[in-house]
Design an enzyme around this catalytic site. Structure first.
Site, PDB file in Angstrom:
ATOM      1  N   SER A   1      76.305  37.856  74.259  1.00  0.00           N
ATOM      2  CA  SER A   1      77.414  37.687  73.487  1.00  0.00           C
ATOM      3  C   SER A   1      78.415  36.417  73.810  1.00  0.00           C
ATOM      4  O   SER A   1      78.294  36.155  75.042  1.00  0.00           O
ATOM      5  CB  SER A   1      78.527  38.818  73.476  1.00  0.00           C
ATOM      6  OG  SER A   1      77.900  40.099  73.372  1.00  0.00           O
TER       7      SER A   1
ATOM      8  N   SER B   1      73.674  12.932  66.636  1.00  0.00           N
ATOM      9  CA  SER B   1      74.316  13.514  67.574  1.00  0.00           C
ATOM     10  C   SER B   1      75.337  14.557  66.902  1.00  0.00           C
ATOM     11  O   SER B   1      75.853  13.945  65.959  1.00  0.00           O
ATOM     12  CB  SER B   1      74.961  12.609  68.710  1.00  0.00           C
ATOM     13  OG  SER B   1      76.068  13.063  69.255  1.00  0.00           O
TER      14      SER B   1
END
EC number: 3.5.1.-
Length: 756
Positions: free
Chosen positions: A690, A330
């Protein structure tokens, strides 16, 4: 055992569940038609565009018709081709694939998703491979089969099942809906032909571009550790492995990144592939924006650095950040804590004293999920940059490949000279329904559950039938929640036939794994395959695990980890000996490559391709505007002035963004533009790929909707006059006429950005 009694509320809930199930089954039966009758299934050649061009951009797209590669010649190195293509698909009205959380549907876009292809050919042109890293949760079998079909149609036998690897990055923030097995179709809330076709076309397009761009070059390999970006999310399971084995390693996660640097014969950078073990779940299950998560952000940063002057998604350099043995790894490095009390819940059951397992959640290092994604992604990028810049060990040698289809439900595994075991028909255990600390389920089921519950067993038996004694015995100690290997309506719920595949590039062996290995599973696997190569004369081989490849089969734990039955073990669908079976199968592939006997191997049973799938329940309805308004009209304007660091927010009269996956009139939902006095025109500085922009879609009633665009003004922004443009497509439906998709756009009023 005492007989369980139910309260009035529980009895009512059971009755309600049964009624809802009956209604759902009826609806699914009605909708059990080819999805093409529900959705536009035209396979447009424009799908999967190679760049994210805005309407006013003057740069040209790469060639779409791939010419013959350059004439082959004798030189030291490889022919190298790289290509990148958009494969975003729907960003609305579709479930996000990964967490399996109902209601976590896409409502906009943070970043576009890309397919990145890398073709490597021996100098004389005799052998080649194509490795494709796709920003999806995983590769579905249906997706791979359709991609191979289209490649065969275009290139003949050049790109095949044995030398093409499709690998998912495992972002949990990409669209679902591209599967054919029932468990995944249900998790996706239906099959989306629109998204499926877009994904296929995008993957094929990236390969076409890479094929077109083939040129002589060299490849260098490097390795190094990425620090402070991982934790093991099932540490108690890891501790089940033998102490002597664990003592050989300094960590319960694999920290090493392996990177291939690709340059032309002049030393100019072409691209890179890296493999690293981390779950792209920095964006948790509260997120509704399609994005590529932490690994995608690392790729974004590298490509932005190398492709200066280009908008995101454009430029010649291609950076693939591929998955590895990430099963129990994780990025939420602050670990699991109880959301209500703040205390640690890093225990065998991942449960809290108050609130139970649904309160136990892990978090990343940032102030929010966006910040955490960028922090983790930036550290991965920084290590990759260091490895890339210092890479000096050249890769040389032949390109070889071996592939088989295998019935994973019936593999006999020799554990030693006298003792054999078998794999099982697929089944999911109780702890599968618990979720993980990266994304809890909300049900009152804990990880580490090793006994069934009469309540849930009764519901399962009534709705799906009882699991057989054979499957129960085979999966022990897993208590079976769903006996998927015995469920076949409307189609099999899990795959029986899976791909096993190895491609070697000189002394590097890329093992394409159809699922998620845990840390120790990956270590055992690499060691065993490496030894197999060595025993047949191929010494000093480096074995890299490429995860989420070709078909998805959930997790693969070690036998010892399986006994603990946390989430990863409960999701090891072929039983406790799954890892041993994969090791045996891949050793056979390694032996065949090392002894040059691949041609003697059986191809195995070919997997099915189902033509009729349950379609999405979300209908296509016409878009409408408020009275007196038009699509693209500004509802909430920009302020006249902003400072660096502030957020520009503009809201428009919108339309359903899924229409734009059918129509490529515009290839971005937004642009941020600055007026340049020197040219007397607007220049595009940002688009919807973006990270500084966010596109939110707000669904209203009866076809009404709004679109909000946010621009987070970076410190690097130059003062001046700016504007935001919105590009969309609305669905128009007139009585007794076919629906049409129409393009529109909206423009904000100009605003000024000033520096502090």
């Amino acid at each position: 055992m005492a007989k369980r009694t139910f309260s009035t509320l529980e009895a009512f809930l059971i009755f309600l569940l049964v009624m809802m199930t009956a209604i759902t089954v009826a609806l699914l039966t009605l909708l059990f038609v080819t999805s093409g009758t529900i959705e536009n299934n035209k396979d447009s050649g424009n799908h999967g565009s190679s760049t994210t061009l805005s309407p006013t951009t003057t740069q040209t797209s790469p060639i779409t018709q791939a010419p013959d590669p350059p004439p082959f010649q004798n030189f030291s190195g490889y022919y190298i081709g790289v290509g990148r293509a958009d494969c975003t698909g729907q960003v609305s009205d579709i479930n996000l694939m990964g967490y399996g959380k109902r209601g976590q549907n896409a409502r906009g876009l943070l970043t576009r998703l890309y397919s990145r292809a890398f073709i490597l050919v021996e100098p004389d042109g005799s052998n080649r491979m194509a490795f494709v890293s796709v920003e999806l949760g995983m590769i579905s079998q249906r997706l791979r089969l359709e991609v191979l079909k289209r490649l065969q149609s275009k290139y003949g036998s050049l790109y095949r099942r044995d030398n093409v690897i499709l690998s998912g990055t495992h972002t949990h923030s990409g669209p679902a809906g591209f599967f054919q097995y029932t468990i995944y179709v249900l998790a996706s809330e239906g099959f989306s032909n629109r998204t499926f076709q877009y994904l296929v076309s995008g993957i094929v397009k990236s390969i076409e571009i890479a094929h077109t761009n083939l040129k002589p070059g060299k490849i260098f390999v490097n390795k190094g550790n990425v620090a402070n970006v991982q934790i093991n999310r099932s540490p108690s399971s890891y501790l089940q492995n033998p102490p002597s084995e664990r003592a050989r390693y300094s960590s319960n996660t694999d920290k090493e990144m392996l990177l291939l640097k690709m340059v032309d014969l002049n030393g100019e950078d072409l691209g890179l592939i890296s493999w690293f073990a981390i779950h792209p779940v920095s964006m948790n299950n509260s997120n509704h924006l399609v994005n590529s998560d932490n690994m995608g952000y690392a790729a974004y940063l590298f490509e932005q650095e190398k492709n200066r002057g280009y908008l995101p998604g454009q430029g010649p350099f291609v950076a693939g950040f591929a998955s590895s043995n990430l099963g129990d790894v994780s990025p939420n490095i602050l670990g699991p804590h109880c959301a209500n009390t703040g205390e640690s819940c890093d225990n065998e059951k991942s449960t809290c004293p108050v609130g139970g397992p649904s309160m136990c959640m892990a978090s990343g290092p940032g102030q929010d999920i966006f910040d955490s994604t960028q922090i983790i992604g930036r550290m991965i990028y920084q290590t990759a940059k260091e490895l890339h810049d210092s890479a000096s060990q050249e890769v040389t040698g032949p390109v070889l490949a071996a592939h088989q289809w295998v019935n994973m439900t019936d593999v006999s595994v020799m554990l030693n000279d006298t003792y054999a075991v078998k794999t099982c028909k697929p089944a999911l255990g109780y702890s599968f329904a618990a979720g993980t600390i990266d994304g809890v389920s909300g049900l009152n089921i804990t990880q580490g559950t090793t006994e069934g519950d009469p309540f849930w067993d009764t519901i399962r038996d009534q709705l799906l039938g009882k699991p057989s004694g054979e499957i129960i015995e085979c999966h022990k100690p897993k208590p079976i929640l769903l006996h998927t290997g015995e469920l076949t309506k409307p189609h099999p719920w899990h795959p029986d036939i899976v791909d096993v595949q190895i491609v070697t590039l000189g002394s590097l062996a890329i093992a394409a794994i159809p699922g998620e290995f845990t840390t120790m599973s990956g270590r055992r696997f690499r060691e065993a395959v490496k030894k197999e190569f060595e025993s047949y004369g191929m010494k000093d081989m480096t074995v890299v695990i490429s995860g989420l490849c070709n078909v998805y089969t959930h997790y693969i734990t070690t036998y010892e980890e399986y006994q603990a039955q946390r989430y990863e073990a409960a999701s090891t669908i072929y039983g406790p000996h799954t890892l041993s079976a994969y090791i045996q199968l891949f050793r056979d592939l390694a032996k065949a490559i090392a002894t040059d006997t691949v041609a003697n191997m059986s191809s195995g049973p070919e997997p099915p391709f189902f033509n009729n799938l349950i379609a999405t329940l979300i209908p296509n309805i016409p878009d409408r505007t408020p009275i007196g308004r038009h699509f693209g009209d500004v509802l909430q304007p920009a302020k006249p002035e902003y400072r660096v660091g502030e957020v520009v927010e503009v809201t428009f009269v919108g339309a359903n963004p899924k229409n734009s996956a059918e129509n490529q009139t515009h290839q971005t939902f937004l642009t941020v533009e600055k007026y340049e006095d020197s040219i007397g025109d607007w220049q595009i500085l940002y688009n919807d790929a973006s990270w500084e922009t966010r596109f939110y879609w707000h669904k209203g009633t009866l076809g009404l909707s709004n679109a909000t665009i946010e621009w987070y003004i970076p410190d690097t922004a130059q003062p001046g006059i700016y504007r935001i443009r919105y590009f969309g497509h609305n669905r128009k439906q007139e009585l007794l006429k076919p629906a049409v998709i129409l393009a529109f756009e909206g423009i904000s009023s100009p605003f000024e950005v000033v520096t502090t």
